[in-house]
Design an enzyme around this catalytic site. Structure first.
Site, PDB file in Angstrom:
ATOM      1  N   HIS A  49     -33.254  25.304 -20.450  1.00 33.50           N
ATOM      2  CA  HIS A  49     -32.416  26.221 -21.223  1.00 33.50           C
ATOM      3  C   HIS A  49     -33.070  26.651 -22.528  1.00 33.50           C
ATOM      4  O   HIS A  49     -32.726  27.696 -23.075  1.00 33.50           O
ATOM      5  CB  HIS A  49     -31.041  25.590 -21.446  1.00 33.50           C
ATOM      6  CG  HIS A  49     -30.195  25.609 -20.208  1.00 33.50           C
ATOM      7  ND1 HIS A  49     -28.878  25.996 -20.205  1.00 33.50           N
ATOM      8  CD2 HIS A  49     -30.492  25.313 -18.921  1.00 33.50           C
ATOM      9  CE1 HIS A  49     -28.400  25.925 -18.967  1.00 33.50           C
ATOM     10  NE2 HIS A  49     -29.361  25.507 -18.173  1.00 33.50           N
ATOM     11  N   ASP A  50     -34.007  25.864 -23.050  1.00 37.51           N
ATOM     12  CA  ASP A  50     -34.753  26.333 -24.220  1.00 37.51           C
ATOM     13  C   ASP A  50     -35.801  27.356 -23.788  1.00 37.51           C
ATOM     14  O   ASP A  50     -35.855  28.464 -24.311  1.00 37.51           O
ATOM     15  CB  ASP A  50     -35.424  25.164 -24.960  1.00 37.51           C
ATOM     16  CG  ASP A  50     -36.029  25.621 -26.294  1.00 37.51           C
ATOM     17  OD1 ASP A  50     -35.476  26.573 -26.890  1.00 37.51           O
ATOM     18  OD2 ASP A  50     -37.036  25.049 -26.736  1.00 37.51           O
TER      19      ASP A  50
ATOM     20  N   ASP B 116     -39.113  27.593 -27.839  1.00 37.96           N
ATOM     21  CA  ASP B 116     -39.139  27.796 -29.297  1.00 37.96           C
ATOM     22  C   ASP B 116     -38.052  27.004 -30.019  1.00 37.96           C
ATOM     23  O   ASP B 116     -37.783  27.266 -31.195  1.00 37.96           O
ATOM     24  CB  ASP B 116     -38.971  29.290 -29.617  1.00 37.96           C
ATOM     25  CG  ASP B 116     -37.609  29.830 -29.176  1.00 37.96           C
ATOM     26  OD1 ASP B 116     -36.904  29.120 -28.424  1.00 37.96           O
ATOM     27  OD2 ASP B 116     -37.246  30.941 -29.583  1.00 37.96           O
TER      28      ASP B 116
ATOM     29  N   GLU C 237     -27.118  30.020 -29.185  1.00 40.90           N
ATOM     30  CA  GLU C 237     -27.224  29.768 -27.740  1.00 40.90           C
ATOM     31  C   GLU C 237     -26.261  28.680 -27.259  1.00 40.90           C
ATOM     32  O   GLU C 237     -25.801  28.709 -26.118  1.00 40.90           O
ATOM     33  CB  GLU C 237     -28.667  29.394 -27.379  1.00 40.90           C
ATOM     34  CG  GLU C 237     -29.621  30.573 -27.475  1.00 40.90           C
ATOM     35  CD  GLU C 237     -31.084  30.184 -27.294  1.00 40.90           C
ATOM     36  OE1 GLU C 237     -31.368  29.203 -26.569  1.00 40.90           O
ATOM     37  OE2 GLU C 237     -31.947  30.869 -27.882  1.00 40.90           O
TER      38      GLU C 237
ATOM     39  N   HIS D  92     -31.273  19.186  -9.714  1.00 37.50           N
ATOM     40  CA  HIS D  92     -29.847  18.891  -9.526  1.00 37.50           C
ATOM     41  C   HIS D  92     -29.624  17.633  -8.696  1.00 37.50           C
ATOM     42  O   HIS D  92     -28.504  17.329  -8.303  1.00 37.50           O
ATOM     43  CB  HIS D  92     -29.119  20.099  -8.918  1.00 37.50           C
ATOM     44  CG  HIS D  92     -29.048  21.263  -9.863  1.00 37.50           C
ATOM     45  ND1 HIS D  92     -28.777  22.542  -9.465  1.00 37.50           N
ATOM     46  CD2 HIS D  92     -29.220  21.325 -11.216  1.00 37.50           C
ATOM     47  CE1 HIS D  92     -28.787  23.351 -10.524  1.00 37.50           C
ATOM     48  NE2 HIS D  92     -29.058  22.634 -11.591  1.00 37.50           N
TER      49      HIS D  92
HETATM   50  C1  HEM Z   1     -31.680  27.968 -10.400  1.00 38.43           C
HETATM   51  C2  HEM Z   1     -30.716  28.250 -11.221  1.00 38.43           C
HETATM   52  C3  HEM Z   1     -29.863  27.201 -11.871  1.00 38.43           C
HETATM   53  C4  HEM Z   1     -28.524  27.265 -12.006  1.00 38.43           C
HETATM   54  C5  HEM Z   1     -27.616  28.390 -11.552  1.00 38.43           C
HETATM   55  C6  HEM Z   1     -28.104  26.049 -12.650  1.00 38.43           C
HETATM   56  C7  HEM Z   1     -26.796  25.748 -12.987  1.00 38.43           C
HETATM   57  C8  HEM Z   1     -26.376  24.540 -13.499  1.00 38.43           C
HETATM   58  C9  HEM Z   1     -25.019  24.225 -13.823  1.00 38.43           C
HETATM   59  C10 HEM Z   1     -23.830  25.182 -13.688  1.00 38.43           C
HETATM   60  C11 HEM Z   1     -24.978  22.951 -14.261  1.00 38.43           C
HETATM   61  C12 HEM Z   1     -23.747  22.154 -14.683  1.00 38.43           C
HETATM   62  C13 HEM Z   1     -23.320  22.480 -16.099  1.00 38.43           C
HETATM   63  C14 HEM Z   1     -21.981  21.887 -16.394  1.00 38.43           C
HETATM   64  O1  HEM Z   1     -21.009  22.317 -15.764  1.00 38.43           O
HETATM   65  O2  HEM Z   1     -21.881  20.985 -17.250  1.00 38.43           O
HETATM   66  C15 HEM Z   1     -26.320  22.442 -14.201  1.00 38.43           C
HETATM   67  C16 HEM Z   1     -26.685  21.160 -14.529  1.00 38.43           C
HETATM   68  C17 HEM Z   1     -27.980  20.729 -14.553  1.00 38.43           C
HETATM   69  N1  HEM Z   1     -29.100  21.494 -14.329  1.00 38.43           N
HETATM   70 FE1  HEM Z   1     -29.139  23.361 -13.557  1.00 38.43          FE
HETATM   71  N2  HEM Z   1     -29.197  25.266 -12.896  1.00 38.43           N
HETATM   72  C18 HEM Z   1     -30.300  25.938 -12.439  1.00 38.43           C
HETATM   73  C19 HEM Z   1     -31.599  25.511 -12.541  1.00 38.43           C
HETATM   74  C20 HEM Z   1     -31.985  24.339 -13.158  1.00 38.43           C
HETATM   75  C21 HEM Z   1     -33.335  24.004 -13.483  1.00 38.43           C
HETATM   76  C22 HEM Z   1     -34.542  24.911 -13.266  1.00 38.43           C
HETATM   77  C23 HEM Z   1     -33.295  22.770 -14.048  1.00 38.43           C
HETATM   78  C24 HEM Z   1     -34.421  21.938 -14.597  1.00 38.43           C
HETATM   79  C25 HEM Z   1     -35.631  21.972 -14.175  1.00 38.43           C
HETATM   80  C26 HEM Z   1     -31.932  22.328 -14.028  1.00 38.43           C
HETATM   81  C27 HEM Z   1     -31.498  21.097 -14.431  1.00 38.43           C
HETATM   82  C28 HEM Z   1     -30.187  20.707 -14.498  1.00 38.43           C
HETATM   83  C29 HEM Z   1     -29.774  19.355 -14.811  1.00 38.43           C
HETATM   84  C30 HEM Z   1     -30.680  18.163 -15.025  1.00 38.43           C
HETATM   85  C31 HEM Z   1     -28.381  19.370 -14.868  1.00 38.43           C
HETATM   86  C32 HEM Z   1     -27.476  18.197 -15.221  1.00 38.43           C
HETATM   87  C33 HEM Z   1     -27.351  18.149 -16.731  1.00 38.43           C
HETATM   88  C34 HEM Z   1     -26.575  16.981 -17.281  1.00 38.43           C
HETATM   89  O3  HEM Z   1     -26.137  16.105 -16.543  1.00 38.43           O
HETATM   90  O4  HEM Z   1     -26.423  16.926 -18.512  1.00 38.43           O
HETATM   91  N3  HEM Z   1     -31.161  23.314 -13.507  1.00 38.43           N
HETATM   92  N4  HEM Z   1     -27.163  23.441 -13.753  1.00 38.43           N
END
Ligand code: HEM
Ligand SMILES: *[C@@H]1O[C@H](CO)[C@@H](O)[C@H](O)[C@H]1NC(C)=O
Ligand SMILES: *[C@@H]1O[C@H](CO)[C@@H](O)[C@H](O)[C@H]1NC(C)=O
Ligand SMILES: *[C@@H]1O[C@H](CO)[C@@H](O)[C@H](O)[C@H]1NC(C)=O
Ligand SMILES: *[C@@H]1O[C@H](CO)[C@@H](O)[C@H](O)[C@H]1NC(C)=O
Ligand SMILES: *[C@@H]1O[C@H](CO)[C@@H](O)[C@H](O)[C@H]1NC(C)=O
Ligand SMILES: *[C@@H]1O[C@H](CO)[C@@H](O)[C@H](O)[C@H]1NC(C)=O
Length: 347
Positions: A69-70, A77, A92, A194
Site C-alpha cells: 500500500h505504500d 515514499d 492515504e 492472502h
Molecule cells: C491484487 C489485488 C489485491 C486486493 C484487491 C487486495 C485486497 C485486500 C483486502 C480487501 C484486504 C482486507 C482488508 C480489510 O478488510 O481489513 C487485504 C488484506 C491483506 N492483503 Fe491484500 N489485496 C491485494 C493484493 C495484495 C498484495 C499484492 C499484497 C502483498 C504483497 C497483499 C497483502 C495483504 C495482506 C498481508 C493482508 C492482511 C493484512 C492484515 O492482516 O493486516 N494484498 N487485501
C-alpha cells in the site's frame, strides 16, 4: 553485495542470507554522516520486527500489506504513514481501500531507534522484508536496497484511485498491475500474500450474498456466513475473519469441506506464509472476489500459474521474493523529498 554511489545517496544492497540473525561480515558504510551503519540499520529493523512478531504474530501480515500500500501509491515514499501533510486534508490512511491497515506504531518505534538519518520509506521496505522472512519460516528471503527518501504528499483520493479494491474483476486487476509494470503472473504470485492476515466483513460481504456473489464454494460460504454473523454485534459491526481457511478452527474447515491435502495444518503452521492460498483458491474457499477472479482468466494462464504454485511451493517462494523485491524498488514519484523526523508528519 553491490554498492552504488548516486546523487549523494548511498544505495546498499543488503544481503539477507538464510543465516538471518547472524552478522554477515560485509563491509559497512556510514549513512548520511550520522555514524549509523547500514548493516546496523538492517539489523535493528530485523531485531525489532522479530521482537514485535514474537509478541503479536499478526503484525507480520500488516507489515507485508503496508509495503504494497505504500509502494503502489506514487512509489515507495512512506506516504502511507502520514497523518497530516502541509496542505491538510485527508491522507492515504483515510482511503476506503486502506481499511484495516496496521503497523504504524511499530514503524514509529523503529524510527525512534534509528533516528533522523533513516527514511520512513526504508523502514517500511526493510520491515516488510523481515516480516516475510519470519512469516515464511525462512523460506522467502530477498534483497532490498536502502537510501529512499520520504515523500511529502499523501491523499486518500490518490490511494483509492490506484489501490485495487476487493471487488475488482480479473481485467481490472490485470490492468491495475500493468499500470505499475507488474505482470499477470506477478499478480497471481503476490495475491498469495492472502495466505496470511485478516479481512473485515465489509471487504467480503459481497461473497456471502447470492445476489452479488461471484462463484464460491457453497459449504464455505455457509460456514463463513454463520461464523461472521456470530461475531457481528452493535459494537462490532464489521468484524474480521482469517484470510486463509487453513487458519480457521477444525470445525469450520470440516463444515466447509476443506481439502487440506498438501497443506500443513499443524498448529505450528498457523499464520505461516506459504503456498496454501492456492490450495484454498483452487477450492473456491477464499474471501475476496479479487482472489476468486484469478480463476476467471479466460485464457487459463492464471489458473495454470495457481496450480503450479499449489503444487510447487519452492517455485512460489522464489517468485514471491522476487516480486516483493521488485515492489520494494518502485521509484518514488514527486519533486520534493526529505528524510522525515517523524513518520507521521512532514518536517
Ligand atoms: C491484487 C489485488 C489485491 C486486493 C484487491 C487486495 C485486497 C485486500 C483486502 C480487501 C484486504 C482486507 C482488508 C480489510 O478488510 O481489513 C487485504 C488484506 C491483506 N492483503 Fe491484500 N489485496 C491485494 C493484493 C495484495 C498484495 C499484492 C499484497 C502483498 C504483497 C497483499 C497483502 C495483504 C495482506 C498481508 C493482508 C492482511 C493484512 C492484515 O492482516 O493486516 N494484498 N487485501
Ligand atoms: C470488469 O469491470 C469493468 C468495470 O466495471 C467492466 O467494464 C468490464 O466489462 C468487466 N470485465 C469483465 C470481463 O467482466
Ligand atoms: C468472470 O466471471 C463473470 C461471471 O461471474 C463473467 O461475467 C466475466 O466475464 C468473467 N471473466 C472475466 C475475465 O472477468
Ligand atoms: C518492468 O518489469 C520488468 C520485470 O518484470 C523489469 O525488467 C523492467 O525493468 C521494468 N520496467 C520498468 C520501466 O520499470
Ligand atoms: C446460495 O446459492 C446456493 C446454490 O448456488 C444455495 O445452495 C444456497 O443455499 C444459497 N444461499 C442462500 C443463503 O440463499
Ligand atoms: C473434523 O473431521 C475429521 C475427519 O473427518 C474428524 O475426525 C473430526 O472429529 C472433525 N472435527 C470437528 C471438530 O468437526
Ligand atoms: C484432495 O485433494 C487431493 C489433491 O490435492 C486429491 O488427490 C484428493 O482426491 C482430494 N480429496 C477429496 C476428498 O476431494
Amino acid at each position: 553485495m553491490a554498492i552504488k554511489l548516486s546523487a549523494g545517496a548511498i544505495v546498499v544492497s543488503i544481503s539477507l542470507s538464510l543465516a538471518f540473525f547472524v552478522g554477515h561480515g560485509q563491509p559497512v558504510l556510514a549513512d548520511g554522516g550520522s555514524g549509523k551503519k547500514h548493516d546496523d540499520v538492517a539489523d535493528t529493523v530485523k531485531k525489532e520486527v522479530a521482537k514485535a512478531m514474537k509478541k503479536n504474530r499478526r503484525i507480520g501480515a500488516a507489515l507485508v500489506r503496508l509495503l504494497f500500500h505504500d509502494c503502489w501509491v506514487h512509489g515507495c515514499d512512506g506516504s502511507v504513514l502520514l497523518d497530516k501533510t502541509p496542505d491538510g486534508g485527508s491522507t492515504e490512511k483515510d482511503a476506503a481501500n486502506n481499511i484495516g491497515l496496521e503497523g504504524f506504531d511499530l514503524i514509529d518505534m523503529i524510527k525512534g531507534k534509528l533516528g533522523e538519518s533513516v527514511s520512513c520509506a526504508d523502514i517500511v521496505v526493510l520491515a516488510a522484508r523481515d516480516a516475510t522472512y519470519i512469516l515464511s519460516r525462512g523460506n522467502i528471503a530477498y534483497h532490498v536496497t536502502t537510501g529512499r527518501k520520504d515523500g511529502v504528499r499523501s491523499s486518500a483520493a490518490a490511494a483509492d484511485a490506484v489501490l485495487p479494491p476487493s471487488t475488482f474483476n480479473f481485467t481490472q486487476l490485470k490492468a491495475n498491475f500493468a499500470a505499475r509494470n507488474f505482470t499477470q503472473t506477478e499478480l497471481v504470485v503476490l495475491s498469495g500474500a492472502h495466505a496470511v492476515g485478516v479481512a473485515h466483513l465489509s471487504s467480503f460481504r459481497d461473497r456471502l450474498d447470492n445476489a452479488t456473489a461471484t462463484p464460491i464454494s457453497v459449504r464455505y460460504q455457509n460456514a463463513l456466513r454463520d461464523h461472521v454473523e456470530d461475531k457481528t454485534t452493535a459494537t462490532v459491526p464489521d468484524p474480521t475473519e482469517m484470510n486463509n481457511i487453513r487458519d480457521m478452527e477444525l470445525a469450520f474447515r470440516n463444515a466447509s469441506g476443506y481439502n487440506a491435502t498438501g497443506v500443513d495444518t499443524s498448529k505450528a503452521a498457523r499464520g505461516v506464509l506459504d503456498n496454501s492460498y492456492y490450495h484454498a483458491n483452487l477450492q473456491n474457499k477464499v474471501l475476496f472476489r479479487s482472489d476468486w477472479e484469478l480463476r476467471n482468466d479466460t485464457t487459463g494462464a492464471a489458473g495454470r500459474d495457481m496450480r503450479e504454485f499449489r503444487d510447487n511451493a519452492a517455485r512460489w517462494y522464489v517468485l514471491f521474493g522476487n516480486a516483493m523485491a521488485k515492489l520494494s524498488e518502485v521509484p518514488a514519484e514527486g519533486t520534493r523529498f526529505e528524510i522525515r523526523k517523524d513518520c507521521r508528519t512532514t518536517n
